[in-house]
Design an enzyme around this catalytic site. Structure first.
Site, PDB file in Angstrom:
ATOM      1  N   LYS A 142      38.822  34.425  37.881  1.00 41.94           N
ATOM      2  CA  LYS A 142      39.018  33.582  39.072  1.00 41.94           C
ATOM      3  C   LYS A 142      39.588  34.327  40.283  1.00 41.94           C
ATOM      4  O   LYS A 142      40.272  33.747  41.125  1.00 41.94           O
ATOM      5  CB  LYS A 142      39.922  32.368  38.762  1.00 41.94           C
ATOM      6  CG  LYS A 142      39.574  31.603  37.513  1.00 41.94           C
ATOM      7  CD  LYS A 142      38.113  31.417  37.267  1.00 41.94           C
ATOM      8  CE  LYS A 142      37.423  30.446  38.170  1.00 41.94           C
ATOM      9  NZ  LYS A 142      35.942  30.485  37.938  1.00 41.94           N
ATOM     10  N   CYS A 143      39.301  35.607  40.347  1.00 39.17           N
ATOM     11  CA  CYS A 143      39.817  36.400  41.478  1.00 39.17           C
ATOM     12  C   CYS A 143      38.715  36.776  42.479  1.00 39.17           C
ATOM     13  O   CYS A 143      38.977  37.517  43.424  1.00 39.17           O
ATOM     14  CB  CYS A 143      40.518  37.652  40.961  1.00 39.17           C
ATOM     15  SG  CYS A 143      42.097  37.271  40.197  1.00 39.17           S
ATOM     16  N   GLY A 144      37.493  36.324  42.264  1.00 42.86           N
ATOM     17  CA  GLY A 144      36.434  36.629  43.229  1.00 42.86           C
ATOM     18  C   GLY A 144      35.215  37.308  42.630  1.00 42.86           C
ATOM     19  O   GLY A 144      34.407  37.902  43.365  1.00 42.86           O
ATOM     20  N   THR A 145      35.041  37.197  41.316  1.00 45.25           N
ATOM     21  CA  THR A 145      33.905  37.839  40.647  1.00 45.25           C
ATOM     22  C   THR A 145      32.567  37.341  41.218  1.00 45.25           C
ATOM     23  O   THR A 145      31.676  38.149  41.514  1.00 45.25           O
ATOM     24  CB  THR A 145      33.933  37.515  39.127  1.00 45.25           C
ATOM     25  OG1 THR A 145      35.285  37.548  38.679  1.00 45.25           O
ATOM     26  CG2 THR A 145      33.090  38.474  38.329  1.00 45.25           C
ATOM     27  N   THR A 146      32.456  36.026  41.373  1.00 45.47           N
ATOM     28  CA  THR A 146      31.197  35.439  41.851  1.00 45.47           C
ATOM     29  C   THR A 146      30.846  35.984  43.236  1.00 45.47           C
ATOM     30  O   THR A 146      29.698  36.358  43.504  1.00 45.47           O
ATOM     31  CB  THR A 146      31.346  33.898  41.915  1.00 45.47           C
ATOM     32  OG1 THR A 146      31.867  33.444  40.665  1.00 45.47           O
ATOM     33  CG2 THR A 146      30.041  33.219  42.221  1.00 45.47           C
ATOM     34  N   TRP A 147      31.819  36.024  44.085  1.00 46.86           N
ATOM     35  CA  TRP A 147      31.625  36.499  45.459  1.00 46.86           C
ATOM     36  C   TRP A 147      31.195  37.971  45.464  1.00 46.86           C
ATOM     37  O   TRP A 147      30.215  38.355  46.120  1.00 46.86           O
ATOM     38  CB  TRP A 147      32.936  36.312  46.214  1.00 46.86           C
ATOM     39  CG  TRP A 147      32.887  36.485  47.696  1.00 46.86           C
ATOM     40  CD1 TRP A 147      31.774  36.662  48.469  1.00 46.86           C
ATOM     41  CD2 TRP A 147      34.002  36.482  48.588  1.00 46.86           C
ATOM     42  NE1 TRP A 147      32.120  36.768  49.782  1.00 46.86           N
ATOM     43  CE2 TRP A 147      33.495  36.662  49.882  1.00 46.86           C
ATOM     44  CE3 TRP A 147      35.379  36.345  48.417  1.00 46.86           C
ATOM     45  CZ2 TRP A 147      34.325  36.710  51.000  1.00 46.86           C
ATOM     46  CZ3 TRP A 147      36.201  36.390  49.526  1.00 46.86           C
ATOM     47  CH2 TRP A 147      35.677  36.575  50.810  1.00 46.86           C
ATOM     48  N   HIS A 205      35.651  41.313  32.693  1.00 45.70           N
ATOM     49  CA  HIS A 205      37.037  40.879  32.908  1.00 45.70           C
ATOM     50  C   HIS A 205      37.991  41.721  32.051  1.00 45.70           C
ATOM     51  O   HIS A 205      39.198  41.488  32.078  1.00 45.70           O
ATOM     52  CB  HIS A 205      37.216  39.410  32.513  1.00 45.70           C
ATOM     53  CG  HIS A 205      36.588  38.432  33.463  1.00 45.70           C
ATOM     54  ND1 HIS A 205      36.556  38.611  34.825  1.00 45.70           N
ATOM     55  CD2 HIS A 205      35.984  37.226  33.240  1.00 45.70           C
ATOM     56  CE1 HIS A 205      35.953  37.581  35.396  1.00 45.70           C
ATOM     57  NE2 HIS A 205      35.591  36.733  34.456  1.00 45.70           N
ATOM     58  N   ARG A 367      34.858  26.131  43.942  1.00 43.60           N
ATOM     59  CA  ARG A 367      35.787  25.011  44.086  1.00 43.60           C
ATOM     60  C   ARG A 367      36.152  24.899  45.551  1.00 43.60           C
ATOM     61  O   ARG A 367      35.467  24.279  46.313  1.00 43.60           O
ATOM     62  CB  ARG A 367      37.013  25.228  43.166  1.00 43.60           C
ATOM     63  CG  ARG A 367      37.842  23.980  42.908  1.00 43.60           C
ATOM     64  CD  ARG A 367      39.042  24.288  42.008  1.00 43.60           C
ATOM     65  NE  ARG A 367      39.919  25.297  42.588  1.00 43.60           N
ATOM     66  CZ  ARG A 367      40.975  25.037  43.347  1.00 43.60           C
ATOM     67  NH1 ARG A 367      41.329  23.799  43.582  1.00 43.60           N
ATOM     68  NH2 ARG A 367      41.713  26.022  43.862  1.00 43.60           N
ATOM     69  N   LYS A 368      37.212  25.621  45.979  1.00 44.06           N
ATOM     70  CA  LYS A 368      37.598  25.530  47.393  1.00 44.06           C
ATOM     71  C   LYS A 368      37.324  26.826  48.144  1.00 44.06           C
ATOM     72  O   LYS A 368      37.084  26.819  49.343  1.00 44.06           O
ATOM     73  CB  LYS A 368      39.083  25.188  47.507  1.00 44.06           C
ATOM     74  CG  LYS A 368      39.401  23.755  47.141  1.00 44.06           C
ATOM     75  CD  LYS A 368      40.831  23.432  47.548  1.00 44.06           C
ATOM     76  CE  LYS A 368      41.175  21.997  47.213  1.00 44.06           C
ATOM     77  NZ  LYS A 368      42.615  21.733  47.419  1.00 44.06           N
TER      78      LYS A 368
HETATM   79  P1  A3P Z   1      39.007  28.549  43.892  1.00 40.10           P
HETATM   80  O1  A3P Z   1      39.040  27.891  42.549  1.00 40.10           O
HETATM   81  O2  A3P Z   1      40.371  28.880  44.397  1.00 40.10           O
HETATM   82  O3  A3P Z   1      38.214  27.803  44.891  1.00 40.10           O
HETATM   83  P2  A3P Z   1      35.513  33.935  39.991  1.00 40.10           P
HETATM   84  O4  A3P Z   1      34.243  34.082  40.728  1.00 40.10           O
HETATM   85  O5  A3P Z   1      36.203  35.223  39.709  1.00 40.10           O
HETATM   86  O6  A3P Z   1      35.360  33.058  38.816  1.00 40.10           O
HETATM   87  O7  A3P Z   1      36.498  33.194  41.002  1.00 40.10           O
HETATM   88  C1  A3P Z   1      36.274  31.877  41.389  1.00 40.10           C
HETATM   89  C2  A3P Z   1      37.031  31.609  42.643  1.00 40.10           C
HETATM   90  O8  A3P Z   1      36.364  32.234  43.753  1.00 40.10           O
HETATM   91  C3  A3P Z   1      37.076  30.114  42.971  1.00 40.10           C
HETATM   92  O9  A3P Z   1      38.279  29.941  43.711  1.00 40.10           O
HETATM   93  C4  A3P Z   1      35.839  29.965  43.821  1.00 40.10           C
HETATM   94  O10 A3P Z   1      35.830  28.803  44.612  1.00 40.10           O
HETATM   95  C5  A3P Z   1      35.912  31.227  44.657  1.00 40.10           C
HETATM   96  N1  A3P Z   1      34.623  31.655  45.207  1.00 40.10           N
HETATM   97  C6  A3P Z   1      33.402  31.589  44.631  1.00 40.10           C
HETATM   98  N2  A3P Z   1      32.470  32.083  45.465  1.00 40.10           N
HETATM   99  C7  A3P Z   1      33.098  32.462  46.576  1.00 40.10           C
HETATM  100  C8  A3P Z   1      32.664  33.030  47.811  1.00 40.10           C
HETATM  101  N3  A3P Z   1      31.391  33.298  48.047  1.00 40.10           N
HETATM  102  N4  A3P Z   1      33.596  33.299  48.747  1.00 40.10           N
HETATM  103  C9  A3P Z   1      34.904  33.022  48.534  1.00 40.10           C
HETATM  104  N5  A3P Z   1      35.371  32.477  47.385  1.00 40.10           N
HETATM  105  C10 A3P Z   1      34.488  32.201  46.430  1.00 40.10           C
END
Ligand code: A3P
Length: 407
Positions: A142-147, A205, A367-368
Site C-alpha cells: 500500500k505504498c504506491g506499487t500500482t502507481w 513486496h 481508494r483515495k
Molecule cells: P490509499 O488507500 O491511501 O488511497 P499499492 O498500489 O501499493 O497497493 O498502494 C495502494 C495505494 O496507492 C492506495 O492508497 C491507492 O489509492 C493509491 N494509488 C493507487 N493508484 C494510484 C495512483 N495512480 N496515484 C496515486 N495513488 C495511487
C-alpha cells in the site's frame, strides 16, 4: 500466444500448494476463502482476467496451472513437491501471530509472511534467476506499487504504444507486469518468465534481506525501484484493503487492533520500518542499483520524479520527448484520477489472481490516493506513537518519512 481459458477450467484450479495452517493442519485459507474465491473467479471469468502483459507479443499471459496443461509428472514437479514438504516443515517451526487477511501469519527471517508468500519466497530462492537487465519494483504493501507499475510500464514501452490507445487503459496497471511473490507459482509447476521481453519487470513486496543474491547482490546489475510512504498512510490504506479481502468467516479486524499490530511490526511483509530501512541502506550503498522514491514526493512533483525514474531505468527522456509533452502524457495516463476511473478498475471491471485463494478486484487497488488521510483516523496519541517509532528506527540513517504533523 495467450491460452484460452474457460470459466470451468478456472474453477478447476490444480493446486499442490501448502496454503494452510501447519500447526492445526487445517487448510484455513482455502476453506475460509472459498466462497469469496468463487465469487471473484466468476468476476474474472466474465471479464477476462489477465495475469500480466507480454508487451512485444501484445498479449496477456495466462497461467498454465489453470488451463490443465503440463499434467505429466516431471522432474520439476518432483522438486516442487519436495519444496512443498519443506514448507510444511518450516511453517510448523515458525512463530505465528494474527494475520490481517487470513487467520495467521508467520515470522520468517525477521518478517511476517503468509504461508503462500513463504512458498513464493522458497520458490524464488530455488528457481528464480535475475537477469542483468531485470528491473524490480519493490515496496511495502500500500505504498504506491500500482502507481509505480503503471509509470514503469508506460515509460519502458513509450515507443511501443500510443497514449490514447494504451494497454494500461484496457488492462489496468495490475496487469502491467508480474507480481513475483506469487506469480512464481501461477504456472504449473513453476513460472519461468522466459517469454517476457528485456528489460523484464517484476513487482515484489519482499524485504531486501529475503531476496536471493542473484537479485540483491551489489555485483548483479539488475535494478530496483523502491517506493515508500508515510507509515501512517500505509497503515490506513492497508487496513482498508485487508479488511476487504479478509474472510467473512473470520471476525473483522478492528482498526484499533490493526494499529496495535502494525506498531508491533505484525503485518504481512512487516515490520514496516525494517522493510523500508533494508532498501534504504542498500540504496545508500548502491545508488546505481536501487532508486529510493517517496509517495509524497511523487504526489508533489510527479514529472520531476518520473524523469528521475526514467533516467534510472536507463531510458531517459530526450529533449525532444520533453518538448513534445511525453512526460506529461505519462503522468496523466498513470494519475490516480485517470486509472481509478477506467472501466477495468471499476465494479465488474476485472480482478487479479494472486494465489488459488486470493483474487482481488482491480477496483480495490484504488481508494483515495491522497497524502495525509491518516488525519481522519489517528488520534494525536496514536500519531505520536507511530512518529516516535519512525524517529527511533530511522535515527542516524539519514532517512525521514512523513514526520510532519501537517502533511
Ligand atoms: P490509499 O488507500 O491511501 O488511497 P499499492 O498500489 O501499493 O497497493 O498502494 C495502494 C495505494 O496507492 C492506495 O492508497 C491507492 O489509492 C493509491 N494509488 C493507487 N493508484 C494510484 C495512483 N495512480 N496515484 C496515486 N495513488 C495511487
Amino acid at each position: 500466444m495467450a491460452s484460452q481459458v474457460t470459466c470451468e477450467q478456472r474453477l478447476n484450479v490444480r493446486w499442490l500448494g501448502c496454503d494452510g495452517d501447519a500447526n492445526t493442519g487445517k487448510d484455513d485459507e482455502s476453506e475460509v476463502n472459498v466462497a469469496a474465491t468463487v465469487h471473484f473467479l466468476t468476476v474474472c471469468c466474465s471479464n477476462g482476467m489477465s495475469t500480466y502483459l507480454v508487451p512485444d507479443q501484445n498479449t496477456c499471459h495466462q497461467p498454465t496451472s489453470i488451463t490443465g496443461e503440463n499434467q505429466i509428472p516431471t522432474e520439476e514437479e518432483q522438486a516442487y513437491k519436495k519444496l512443498d514438504e519443506k514448507l510444511k516443515g518450516l511453517l510448523a517451526t515458525l512463530p505465528k501471530d494474527k494475520g490481517w487477511r487470513s487467520a495467521n501469519i508467520y515470522l520468517h527471517e525477521g518478517f511476517w509472511l503468509s504461508p503462500q508468500v513463504i512458498k513464493g519466497l522458497l520458490m524464488i530462492n530455488n528457481y528464480f534467476h535475475a537477469q542483468s537487465t531485470d528491473i524490480f519494483l519493490a515496496a511495502f504493501m500500500k505504498c504506491g506499487t500500482t502507481w509505480l507499475k503503471a509509470l514503469m510500464f508506460a515509460t519502458a514501452n513509450r515507443h511501443r504504444y500510443s497514449f490514447s490507445d494504451h494497454p494500461l487503459r484496457r488492462n489496468g496497471p495490475q496487469s502491467a507486469f508480474p507480481f513475483l511473490d506469487t506469480h512464481i507459482f501461477l504456472d504449473y509447476p513453476i513460472t519461468k518468465f522466459e517469454h517476457l521481453p528485456s528489460p523484464r519487470m517484476f513487482a515484489t513486496h519482499f524485504a531486501h534481506s529475503l531476496l536471493p543474491t542473484s537479485m540483491s547482490s551489489p555485483s548483479s546489475t539488475c535494478k530496483f525501484v523502491y517506493v515508500c510512504r508515510d507509515p501512517k498512510d500505509a497503515l490506513i490504506s492497508k487496513w482498508h484493503f485487508m479488511s476487504k479481502l479478509r474472510s467473512k468467516e473470520l471476525p473483522p479486524l478492528s482498526f484499533n487492533e490493526a494499529y496495535e499490530l502494525f506498531c508491533n511490526g505484525v503485518s504481512e511483509y512487516g515490520p514496516f520500518w525494517d522493510h523500508v530501512l533494508g532498501y534504504w541502506k542498500a540504496s545508500q550503498e548502491s545508488p546505481e542499483k536501487i532508486l529510493f522514491l517517496k509517495y509524497e514526493d511523487m504526489k508533489k512533483e510527479p514529472s520531476v520524479e518520473l524523469k528521475k525514474l526514467a533516467a534510472f531505468m536507463g531510458m531517459p527522456f530526450s529533449a525532444e520527448e520533453e518538448k513534445g509533452g511525453v512526460v506529461g502524457e505519462i503522468v496523466k495516463l498513470c494519475s490516480f484520477e485517470n486509472l481509478s476511473n477506467l472501466e477495468v478498475n471499476n465494479e465488474g471491471g476485472g480482478a487479479q489472481k494472486f494465489t488459488a485463494q486470493v483474487v482481488v478486484e482491480n477496483r480495490d487497488f484504488f481508494r483515495k490516493g491522497k497524502v495525509g488521510d491518516w488525519k481522519n483516523y489517528l488520534t494525536e496519541e496514536m500519531r505520536e506513537r507511530i512518529d516516535s517509532i519512525t524517529e527511533t528506527m530511522f535515527k542516524n540513517s539519514g532517512l525521514t518519512l512523513g514526520l510532519t504533523k501537517e502533511a
